[in-house]
Design a protein around this motif. Structure first.
Motif, short mmCIF file in Angstrom:
data_model
loop_
_atom_site.label_atom_id
_atom_site.label_comp_id
_atom_site.label_asym_id
_atom_site.label_seq_id
_atom_site.Cartn_x
_atom_site.Cartn_y
_atom_site.Cartn_z
N GLU A 382 0.83 -1.20 0.00
CA GLU A 382 0.00 0.00 0.00
C GLU A 382 0.86 1.26 0.00
O GLU A 382 0.61 2.20 -0.74
CB GLU A 382 -0.93 -0.01 1.22
CG GLU A 382 -1.61 1.32 1.52
CD GLU A 382 -2.49 1.84 0.40
OE1 GLU A 382 -2.72 3.06 0.32
OE2 GLU A 382 -2.95 1.01 -0.42
N ARG A 383 1.90 1.28 0.81
CA ARG A 383 2.70 2.49 0.94
C ARG A 383 3.66 2.70 -0.23
O ARG A 383 4.02 3.83 -0.54
CB ARG A 383 3.52 2.47 2.24
CG ARG A 383 2.68 2.53 3.51
CD ARG A 383 3.53 2.92 4.70
NE ARG A 383 3.96 4.30 4.63
CZ ARG A 383 4.99 4.80 5.34
NH1 ARG A 383 5.70 3.99 6.11
NH2 ARG A 383 5.32 6.06 5.24
N TYR A 384 4.09 1.58 -0.86
CA TYR A 384 5.04 1.76 -1.97
C TYR A 384 4.64 1.05 -3.26
O TYR A 384 4.60 1.67 -4.33
CB TYR A 384 6.45 1.32 -1.58
CG TYR A 384 7.35 1.34 -2.79
CD1 TYR A 384 7.67 2.56 -3.40
CD2 TYR A 384 7.80 0.18 -3.39
CE1 TYR A 384 8.43 2.60 -4.56
CE2 TYR A 384 8.57 0.21 -4.54
CZ TYR A 384 8.88 1.43 -5.13
OH TYR A 384 9.61 1.47 -6.27
N ALA A 386 2.02 0.15 -4.63
CA ALA A 386 0.90 0.75 -5.36
C ALA A 386 1.35 1.91 -6.24
O ALA A 386 0.82 2.12 -7.34
CB ALA A 386 -0.19 1.21 -4.39
N THR A 387 2.33 2.68 -5.77
CA THR A 387 2.78 3.82 -6.58
C THR A 387 3.51 3.34 -7.82
O THR A 387 3.41 3.94 -8.90
CB THR A 387 3.65 4.77 -5.74
OG1 THR A 387 3.87 5.97 -6.48
CG2 THR A 387 5.01 4.17 -5.42
N SER A 424 9.17 6.94 -9.00
CA SER A 424 7.81 7.03 -8.46
C SER A 424 7.85 6.75 -6.97
O SER A 424 7.78 5.60 -6.54
CB SER A 424 6.90 6.05 -9.19
OG SER A 424 5.55 6.20 -8.76
N ASN A 425 7.97 7.80 -6.18
CA ASN A 425 8.09 7.73 -4.72
C ASN A 425 9.12 6.68 -4.30
O ASN A 425 8.88 5.86 -3.42
CB ASN A 425 6.75 7.44 -4.05
CG ASN A 425 6.81 7.70 -2.55
OD1 ASN A 425 7.63 8.48 -2.07
ND2 ASN A 425 5.96 7.02 -1.79
N ASP A 594 1.91 12.08 -4.95
CA ASP A 594 2.23 10.69 -5.28
C ASP A 594 1.30 10.25 -6.41
O ASP A 594 0.36 9.48 -6.21
CB ASP A 594 2.05 9.81 -4.04
CG ASP A 594 2.60 8.40 -4.23
OD1 ASP A 594 3.04 8.08 -5.35
OD2 ASP A 594 2.60 7.63 -3.26
N HIS A 597 0.53 6.48 -7.00
CA HIS A 597 -0.47 5.89 -6.09
C HIS A 597 -1.87 6.34 -6.49
O HIS A 597 -2.82 5.54 -6.47
CB HIS A 597 -0.16 6.30 -4.65
CG HIS A 597 -0.98 5.58 -3.63
ND1 HIS A 597 -2.26 5.98 -3.31
CD2 HIS A 597 -0.74 4.47 -2.88
CE1 HIS A 597 -2.76 5.16 -2.40
NE2 HIS A 597 -1.85 4.23 -2.12
N ASP A 598 -2.02 7.62 -6.85
CA ASP A 598 -3.33 8.12 -7.26
C ASP A 598 -3.85 7.36 -8.48
O ASP A 598 -5.02 6.97 -8.53
CB ASP A 598 -3.24 9.61 -7.59
CG ASP A 598 -2.85 10.45 -6.38
OD1 ASP A 598 -3.15 10.03 -5.25
OD2 ASP A 598 -2.22 11.51 -6.57
N SER A 600 -3.07 4.40 -9.41
CA SER A 600 -3.38 3.01 -9.08
C SER A 600 -4.78 2.87 -8.48
O SER A 600 -5.38 1.80 -8.54
CB SER A 600 -2.34 2.44 -8.11
OG SER A 600 -2.54 2.94 -6.80
N GLN A 601 -5.29 3.97 -7.89
CA GLN A 601 -6.61 3.93 -7.28
C GLN A 601 -7.70 4.31 -8.28
O GLN A 601 -8.73 3.64 -8.37
CB GLN A 601 -6.67 4.90 -6.09
CG GLN A 601 -5.58 4.67 -5.05
CD GLN A 601 -5.65 3.30 -4.43
OE1 GLN A 601 -6.70 2.89 -3.95
NE2 GLN A 601 -4.53 2.58 -4.45
#
Length: 721
Positions: A382-384, A386-387, A424-425, A594, A597-598, A600-601
């Motif tokens: 989730e924290r990485y 996904a981005t 990417s992050n 980020d 991540h955005d 990916s959602q």
């Protein structure tokens, strides 16, 4: 990317039939199995390699060490298939289950099993199977079984389903070994701020690496010259960590690896198949990937021919050797076998063309294991991850050819030759890596970075500022949380228990913690090159940083403060929505949000436009291939000394949800393609149709039209001598 070796090049070119031992999945009393008939089907499908289930809980060969499969009834199935395959030139590699075993072994050696913190045995979740601990005498027992096969059978390699832990083990062997090496007991609680927990996680990786090394040594000493391939499952870190299968570590020891792609079984989107393949290719070792033959969990129902062709093409285009799993040993689905025959036949016929080219170096998209581990902590995916997934999807939707690279590739050699790099992050960056990135940009490389890239060192310790602040043209100020000042504003507000909705209140409710969204406010005029097409837009974003723009750099737009759904936009902040900079001969765009991540959602078209414009600006050139086709068409570009191959994969199908099987794709007609070439083109050849296409050259780009596109097409631009 590690330097490739051609020692086992045949592994890369494998057309793999994954044959489970039929005694394991079917009732021998009701079905007879003839090795010649099974190999007949393998040969019919144009496969050139069999991975055969030889030791899966039970031995399916005449072992003097492992328990024999009850249904074997005196047969030696491994030897039967070897004898049937060898005269036809089909190689065979046995499958060895590595870690989980049947209850017979557990009953004989109950102290060998992995144990939970409360002392209970670690069950696998399959009937009659438990997971054994590699720190117990099980390690020597399993190696003896592997030696037995290598010594007595003419196998062409060894495949390990592992080695793996199944979870965090607290058996006496692990506690004793860890205590002796670290002078402490294994921590009972997962705490990523606890140095003891961090030490335990790393120790588990070291244990599995030593196990694999022992197995490889045993194979190489008993039957020299054959490769060892191990199953690393996936690159997604949460599962890799739980099972201690870190591919970057294990592929330093093995000769190749397999990754799995349970698309319909695990409801995975199509891009996840390609993601796994690109990640595996980045290790530099030969890569096999599952190519699901069956629908979901149903082991005897074949996928549609369209689904099979798409899976095959996605793996081939992303440099994975497709392995069909499970192979139809009894011929229950002739239409599936015919589709396999077509796909493997295409690969066999065009082997010289397909394998003389490698993915073009245009854009590098790093996957940072150290970021997933130390920054991701208890929520790595989730924290990485996904981005990374979001940027991957955005590049595919934009028809941009790119490669995944790994942490060691953030070096002078690893970044050389790429037009642009997207961080990417990538939060965890060492000083050495930061310097390599700085030199890359200074020499003319393009860079896009997002959110908290480089704000942490390689072990997850937060810095006060980006070490790449001079490259970004921005200094870090803060990472605000997505909250609305601790209260719920009037509108569609959720009470603190998040179960009751209150509509159009006249007074805010104190103490809430609502979901909120921030926005990038894009000016109505194009202030920076990548604003074209999004002027005046309001782009929603989630996690973001506040940064101050350095002199000489340029801020673009502004971030607005978070606001709730159905509420007015938050107030503008003094912080930019993006920063552009030139550093040495290179160009840089830093996005405080980020955006990976955005994406990916929620797939926000504005983000793909901004990303593509930014890429073209920082790279200083148009993309190497362009097509006029829907975003559901994936493009991959491979180039070599005598040709450039364009892969087009058409996912414009009749599936709505990821788990849905594709039964039909929408045929696309007259698809225009342009490819940048540096040499004169002799011929543009459509490998699927076996015909030459009309083409023309203009401005260093070769243009042609693909007459129609069903599931996939490979177009080969052959260069003049």
């Amino acid at each position: 990317m590690p330097e490739r070796t051609d020692r086992y090049e045949w592994l890369r070119k494998a057309r793999l039939a994954i044959v489970e031992a039929p005694f394991y999945i079917l009732n021998l009393e009701k079905q007879t199995f003839d090795a010649e008939e099974i190999v007949d089907r393998v040969e019919y499908c144009n496969a050139n390699l069999i991975r055969l289930g030889a030791a899966r809980s039970y031995a399916f060969f005449q072992s003097k060490i492992a328990p024999l499969a009850p249904s074997l009834q005196g047969r030696d199935f491994l030897q039967e298939v070897i004898q049937a395959a060898q005269p036809r030139g089909i190689k065979l590699i046995p499958y060895i289950q590595s870690g989980y075993e049947n209850n017979i072994l557990y009953q004989q050696h109950p102290n060998w099993v992995e144990r939970l913190a409360d002392g209970r045995p670690m069950a696998v979740g399959r009937p009659e199977e438990v997971h054994m601990c590699w720190n117990s005498p099980y390690r020597e027992w399993k190696i003896s079984v592997i030696r037995e096969i290598c010594a007595n059978y003419e196998v062409d390699g060894m495949y390990l389903d592992g080695p793996t832990y199944f979870g965090y083990c607290y058996c006496d062997y692990c506690r004793t070994k860890f205590g002796a090496e670290h002078h402490m007991d294994i921590p009972r609680q997962e705490d990523w701020h606890d140095p003891a927990w961090q030490a335990y996680v790393v120790w588990r990786y070291e244990v599995l690496a030593s196990v694999l090394q022992d197995i490889c040594d045993a194979v190489r000493s008993t039957r020299p010259g054959i490769p060892v391939i191990n199953n690393n499952i996936t690159y997604f870190h949460e599962r890799c960590r739980r099972e201690s299968r870190i591919p970057e570590i294990l592929t330093r020891i093995s000769d190749g690896m397999l990754l799995e792609s349970h698309r319909t079984h695990q409801r995975l989107a199509w891009h996840r198949v390609g993601q796994n393949a690109k990640y595996g290719y980045a290790t530099g070792k030969p890569l096999w990937m599952w190519w699901e033959y069956t629908v979901g969990e149903w082991s005897f129902t074949a996928c549609s021919p369209a689904e099979l062709r798409l899976k095959y093409a996605e793996l081939l285009a992303n440099k994975a050797a497709p392995g069909v799993f499970p192979f139809d040993v009894v011929g229950r689905a002739p239409q599936g076998l015919d589709a396999l025959r077509e796909c493997f036949g295409f690969q066999s016929e065009n082997e010289a063309r397909l394998f003389s080219a490698e993915p073009v170096k245009h854009v590098a998209l790093p996957y940072s294991r150290q970021t997933a581990e130390w920054y991701g902590a208890d929520q790595p995916d989730e924290r990485y991850t996904a981005t990374h997934t979001g940027l991957y999807r955005a590049l595919v939707h934009n028809h941009v050819p790119f490669n995944v690279v790994l942490d060691p590739d953030l070096s002078d050699a690893g970044l050389a030759g790429y037009d642009a790099v997207i961080l990417s992050n990538v939060a965890c960056v060492s000083e050495t890596q930061a310097e390599a990135i700085r030199r890359y940009v200074q020499k003319g490389g393009g860079l896009i970075a997002t959110y908290e890239t480089s704000l942490f060192d390689e072990r997850g310790h937060k810095r006060g500022n980006f070490p790449l602040a001079d490259v970004f043209g921005a200094d870090y100020q803060a990472s605000p949380t997505l909250q609305v000042r601790g209260e719920l504003a009037p509108g569609y507000a959720i009470l603190e228990n998040r179960q009751e909705w209150v509509m159009w209140l006249e007074e805010p409710i104190r103490g809430g913690n609502p979901h909120a969204v921030a926005y990038i406010d894009v000016p109505p005029r194009a202030e920076v090159p990548f604003q074209t097409g999004v002027e005046g837009a309001v782009v929603p974003v989630g996690k973001h940083t506040y940064v101050r723009v350095r002199p000489g750099a340029q801020g673009a737009g502004c971030l607005r403060r978070p606001s709730q759904r159905s509420q007015p936009l938050g107030d503008p902040t003094p912080y930019p929505g993006a920063v552009t900079n030139t550093y040495g001969r290179g160009r840089v765009v830093y996005f405080p949000a980020d955006i990976g991540h955005d994406y990916s959602q929620v797939r926000v078209p504005f983000l793909t436009t901004i990303l593509q414009n930014a890429l073209e600006w920082v790279s200083g050139r148009p993309r190497p291939v362009s097509i006029q086709a829907p975003t559901s068409v994936e493009v991959q570009l491979h180039t070599g000394p005598d040709r450039t191959n364009v892969y087009l994969i058409n996912f414009t199908g009749d599936s709505i949800e990821p788990r849905d099987e594709v039964t039909q794709v929408a045929r696309l007609r007259e698809v225009p393609v342009q490819v940048a070439v540096a040499r004169p083109v002799k011929q543009v050849f459509h490998l699927n149709r076996k015909e030459t296409l009309n083409w023309k050259m203009e401005g260093g780009r070769c243009s042609f039209v693909v007459p129609d596109l069903d599931e996939f097409a490979v177009i080969s631009l052959e260069f003049a001598d």
